[in-house]
Design an enzyme around this catalytic site. Structure first.
Site, PDB file in Angstrom:
ATOM      1  N   ARG A  16       0.868  -1.213  -0.010  1.00 61.95           N
ATOM      2  CA  ARG A  16      -0.015  -0.033  -0.006  1.00 61.95           C
ATOM      3  C   ARG A  16       0.830   1.063  -0.156  1.00 61.95           C
ATOM      4  O   ARG A  16       0.230   2.434  -0.278  1.00 61.95           O
ATOM      5  CB  ARG A  16      -1.013   0.170   1.227  1.00 61.95           C
ATOM      6  N   GLY A  80       2.735 -15.573   6.711  1.00 63.30           N
ATOM      7  CA  GLY A  80       2.077 -15.285   7.921  1.00 63.30           C
ATOM      8  C   GLY A  80       2.978 -14.787   9.151  1.00 63.30           C
ATOM      9  O   GLY A  80       4.289 -15.282   9.045  1.00 63.30           O
ATOM     10  N   ASN A 380      39.905  40.134   3.312  1.00 61.17           N
ATOM     11  CA  ASN A 380      38.570  40.656   2.933  1.00 61.17           C
ATOM     12  C   ASN A 380      38.342  40.376   1.552  1.00 61.17           C
ATOM     13  O   ASN A 380      39.433  40.425   0.656  1.00 61.17           O
ATOM     14  CB  ASN A 380      38.624  42.059   2.948  1.00 61.17           C
ATOM     15  N   SER A 408      36.724  43.986  -5.395  1.00 64.33           N
ATOM     16  CA  SER A 408      35.704  43.523  -6.042  1.00 64.33           C
ATOM     17  C   SER A 408      35.829  42.970  -7.424  1.00 64.33           C
ATOM     18  O   SER A 408      36.857  43.513  -7.839  1.00 64.33           O
ATOM     19  CB  SER A 408      34.524  44.691  -6.247  1.00 64.33           C
TER      20      SER A 408
END
Ligand code: UD1
Ligand code: CA
Length: 458
Positions: A16, A80, A380, A408
């Site tokens: 299921r 079973g 940095n 940058s």
């Protein structure tokens, strides 16, 4: 004290679930479902566990590999629950006196409930104790049929029950404490003459009666604990309960959760006191988080070590990383495997790191990729910096020494080393090593053509 072993039934596929994966291996708050009942049994004082496996048994074996207290029995065909227990018996340690039988798909059972049941079983002297629960709607469960003295006479499955039996609300939870010698005799006698043609474990109750032995019920204090998982709806319900237990334990231990229902923390994660966890956070695997941290909305933290006072801002993903004290991460940063951030490092928005060591106090505050790199302290890293670590074939290392200032929009084409205290000018593409205390600059000089725009228009 009697030697107690557990048998955990987990041979069924769980059709299921509508899954290619066997039911008991579906993850629940971290580990697979089967890990929960096994842990509950071991925590309850059981010495050894025999897991009865069948469908995808190798997956279950692999998961528990290297655990000497866990043995396996294969049930090739699911004939079973009685047959499943029969398969387990030869694997029980010789010293076993009492067997605790439970199912691999009932992950909410607690060790407290199991140890209380084992204690009640030992004290009563019953040969068999069956955990029971009472439901307003008992449909589907085996019904408990008791005599006037309250002893259990038999258990009747839904499909075999008479209308009177179906009206009984006390049901079999599928958890049993049973004396081993009796179990061995009784299981050998089981037949399969019933509506499902299965060897029912529940028929051992009748055999106890036939031998003049006592079978008692043990009503579970909280029926929620015996919830079985049959489909994905129940999987989600059970996961919610397990998570709320995990969150509760963490809150009791000093963690603040703004909205605990919206926090997803795996079993085994540890979080220190005075840490605040916001909604929508997922923390998984072997993660350890220290004290006084803040984990903001939408953060995902997987198998990472996070020290005290760290802030993980909204939307950040942290995977197999090591983060030291007072680091700030994000928002929307991505620390990938092998990232180690020393104390007081700052990783800002849209920064990705991978296999990188960053020294104390260094900062990469915006829009940066740092991979396969060693970065010193008080460095940095400017906005838009990229370690170009991959030449299409191999990965190469970037080394940035202490106190370097990277401007940058810098590209560092690895392998390359930037010496201590140097300055890399904005817009530079670094292709050669930079000696210490230097300025590296690789920009094309700017040309201003005055009046150019006006002339073009004309
Ligand atoms: C069983 C009980 C029922 C009880 C219910 C509680 C029997 C006959 N019935 O019914 O009284 O109310 O549990 O949930 O025991 N399994 C194997 N091998 C098998 C059959 C089952 O390993 O051959 C495992 C399954 O994977 C599962 C567990 O045993 O984990 C229970 O089996 P299932 O078929 O779901 O039993 P129920 O019909 O629910
Ligand atoms: Ca069944």
């Amino acid at each position: 004290m009697a030697a107690i072993s557990a048998v955990v039934l987990a041979a069924g596929m769980g059709t299921r679930m509508k899954s290619g994966l066997v039911k008991v291996m579906h993850p629940l708050a971290g580990p697979p479902m089967i890990a929960w009942p096994v842990a509950a049994a071991l925590d309850a004082g059981v010495d050894a566990c025999v897991l009865v496996v069948g469908h995808q048994g190798e997956k279950v074996r692999d998961y528990f590999a290297g655990r000497p207290e866990i043995a396996f029995a294969t049930q090739a065909e699911q004939l079973g629950t009685g047959h499943a227990v029969a398969c387990a018996l030869p694997e029980l340690p010789a010293a076993t006196d009492t067997v605790l039988i439970l199912c691999g798909d009932t992950p909410l059972l607690t060790s407290g409930t199991l140890s209380a049941m084992l204690a009640a079983h030992a004290q009563s002297g019953a040969v068999l104790t069956v955990m029971t629960a009472s439901f307003a709607d008992p449909f589907g469960y085996g019904r408990i049929i008791k005599g006037a003295d309250g002893k259990v006479l038999r258990i009747t499955e839904q499909k075999d029950a008479t209308p009177e039996e179906r009206a009984i609300r006390e049901v079999n939870a599928g958890v049993y404490c049973v004396e081993r010698a009796f179990l061995q005799r009784a299981v050998a006698e089981l037949g399969n003459d019933n509506a499902q043609g299965e060897y029912y474990l529940t028929d051992v109750v009748r055999q106890a009666g036939a031998e003049g032995l006592t079978c008692l019920s043990y009503p579970v204090p909280d029926a929620e604990e015996i919830t079985g998982v049959n489909d994905r709806v129940q999987l989600a319900e059970v996961a919610r309960v397990l998570r709320s237990r995990i969150n509760r334990e963490l809150m009791v231990a000093g963690v603040t959760m703004i909205d605990p229902q919206a926090v997803y923390i795996d079993r085994g994660v540890s979080i220190g006191r005075d840490t605040v966890v916001y909604p929508g956070v997922t923390i998984t695997g072997t993660t350890v988080i220290g004290e006084r941290c803040v984990i903001q909305q939408g953060a995902i933290i997987e198998s990472s070590q996070i020290a005290d006072g760290v802030v993980v801002k909204a939307g950040s993903v942290v995977e197999e990383a090591v983060v030291h004290e007072e680091v700030s991460i994000g928002p929307m940063a991505h620390l990938r495997a092998g990232s180690e951030l020393s104390a007081h490092v700052k990783i800002g928005n849209f920064v990705e790191t991978k296999k990188v060591f960053i020294g104390e106090g260094s900062k990469a505050s915006h829009l940066t990729y740092l991979g396969d790199a060693t970065i010193g302290r008080d460095v940095n890293i400017g906005c838009g910096t990229i370690t170009c670590n991959y030449d299409g074939v191999r990965k190469h290392q970037t080394i940035i020494e202490d106190e370097v200032f990277v401007g940058s929009d810098v590209q560092l084409v690895a392998p390359v080393t930037v010496g201590r205290n140097s300055l890399i000018a904005a817009g530079t593409t670094v292709t050669k090593n930079v000696p210490p205390d230097s300025l590296a600059l690789s920009r094309v000089p700017q040309v201003n053509k005055e009046g150019w725009k006006k002339k073009k228009k004309a």
